[in-house]
Design a protein around this motif. Structure first.
Motif, PDB file in Angstrom:
ATOM      1  N   TRP A 121       0.836  -1.189   0.000  1.00 49.46           N
ATOM      2  CA  TRP A 121       0.000   0.000   0.000  1.00 49.46           C
ATOM      3  C   TRP A 121       0.881   1.254   0.000  1.00 49.46           C
ATOM      4  O   TRP A 121       1.820   1.372   0.792  1.00 49.46           O
ATOM      5  N   PHE A 146      -5.687  -4.423  -9.111  1.00 45.64           N
ATOM      6  CA  PHE A 146      -5.150  -3.164  -8.612  1.00 45.64           C
ATOM      7  C   PHE A 146      -6.101  -2.703  -7.519  1.00 45.64           C
ATOM      8  O   PHE A 146      -7.250  -2.349  -7.781  1.00 45.64           O
ATOM      9  N   ASP A 147      -5.651  -2.733  -6.271  1.00 48.69           N
ATOM     10  CA  ASP A 147      -6.502  -2.433  -5.124  1.00 48.69           C
ATOM     11  C   ASP A 147      -6.380  -0.970  -4.721  1.00 48.69           C
ATOM     12  O   ASP A 147      -5.283  -0.405  -4.708  1.00 48.69           O
ATOM     13  N   PHE A 148      -7.514  -0.367  -4.361  1.00 47.62           N
ATOM     14  CA  PHE A 148      -7.552   0.991  -3.826  1.00 47.62           C
ATOM     15  C   PHE A 148      -8.214   0.957  -2.452  1.00 47.62           C
ATOM     16  O   PHE A 148      -9.137   0.176  -2.226  1.00 47.62           O
ATOM     17  N   SER A 159     -11.272  -3.002  -5.972  1.00 49.26           N
ATOM     18  CA  SER A 159     -10.272  -3.666  -6.805  1.00 49.26           C
ATOM     19  C   SER A 159     -10.647  -3.557  -8.277  1.00 49.26           C
ATOM     20  O   SER A 159     -11.827  -3.653  -8.630  1.00 49.26           O
ATOM     21  N   TRP A 178      -6.359   8.426  -1.538  1.00 52.21           N
ATOM     22  CA  TRP A 178      -6.437   6.985  -1.768  1.00 52.21           C
ATOM     23  C   TRP A 178      -5.043   6.364  -1.848  1.00 52.21           C
ATOM     24  O   TRP A 178      -4.118   6.974  -2.392  1.00 52.21           O
ATOM     25  N   HIS A 180      -2.907   2.672  -3.038  1.00 51.18           N
ATOM     26  CA  HIS A 180      -3.093   1.559  -3.969  1.00 51.18           C
ATOM     27  C   HIS A 180      -1.977   0.530  -3.792  1.00 51.18           C
ATOM     28  O   HIS A 180      -0.929   0.827  -3.215  1.00 51.18           O
TER      29      HIS A 180
END
Length: 207
Positions: A121, A146-148, A159, A178, A180
């Motif tokens: 992160w 791709f995670d936020f 995601s 945010w 990621h």
């Protein structure tokens, strides 16, 4: 470009266009595969180190910087020597600039070799990128999520599976609010290359 709609287990969420824009087929499959093969074979990949809790560890991915010849980039307190633009990367930069209206002077390549490679992160909020940076992210190869997540509320998490040949534009206040990541995976995964085109404000000429 299209407005980005994401789903998670609890809600439907639509990222505003002033933060994210996503084009799934920015490069067609044939061109994307050709570029992926070229970069895998010719990029001078390196594995960097980073400090975590006063311990120096190797980053779980390979990287390479490209930009203008004879330059070094100062980013996040570190100095990076860059490789001169290759014809393929320069053509891709121009294609992105024409499609988006943004200008870029460098690109960071990340190679995720398998599911063990990842990036934790983080936010791209270094002062060298400016207050509201626009970053163009091209994905090649293995689809990875791709995670936020919201900086002040980690329950707000979404995601996006980044497709082969896709383009994601991160912009506006995204890096302020945010974080990621690309998470590790226990599944057998093929290599993925991610190219993030950036405008770095502070550039110094190498002596």
């Amino acid at each position: 470009m299209s407005q980005l709609s994401l789903f998670n287990s609890d809600e439907y969420f639509q990222f505003p266009e002033e933060l994210l824009e996503y084009t799934e087929h920015f490069l067609d499959a044939k061109k994307a595969s050709k570029l992926e093969k070229k970069l895998l074979e010719t990029t001078p990949w390196k594995q960097n180190t980073q400090k975590i809790y006063n311990k120096t560890v190797q980053t779980p991915r390979l990287t390479a910087w490209y930009g203008n010849a004879g330059k070094s980039y100062h980013l996040g307190g570190n100095e990076f020597m860059v490789n001169q633009w290759s014809p393929e990367l320069l053509n891709l930069k121009k294609k992105i600039e024409k499609a988006t209206g943004y200008e870029f002077n460098s690109v960071l390549l990340n190679l995720y070799r398998d599911g063990n490679d990842s990036v934790a992160w983080h936010r791209d909020k270094e002062s060298e990128l400016g207050n509201r940076p626009a970053i163009a992210s091209v994905s090649l190869g293995q689809v990875r999520n791709f995670d936020f997540r919201k900086v002040d509320d980690h329950n707000k998490k979404h995601s996006l599976p980044l497709q082969h040949g896709s383009l994601l534009i991160m912009k506006g206040d995204l890096q302020l609010h945010w974080e990621h990541r690309i998470a590790k995976s226990a599944q057998p995964l093929k290599p993925r290359i991610n190219l993030t085109f950036r405008m770095i404000r502070e550039i110094s000429t190498l002596l």
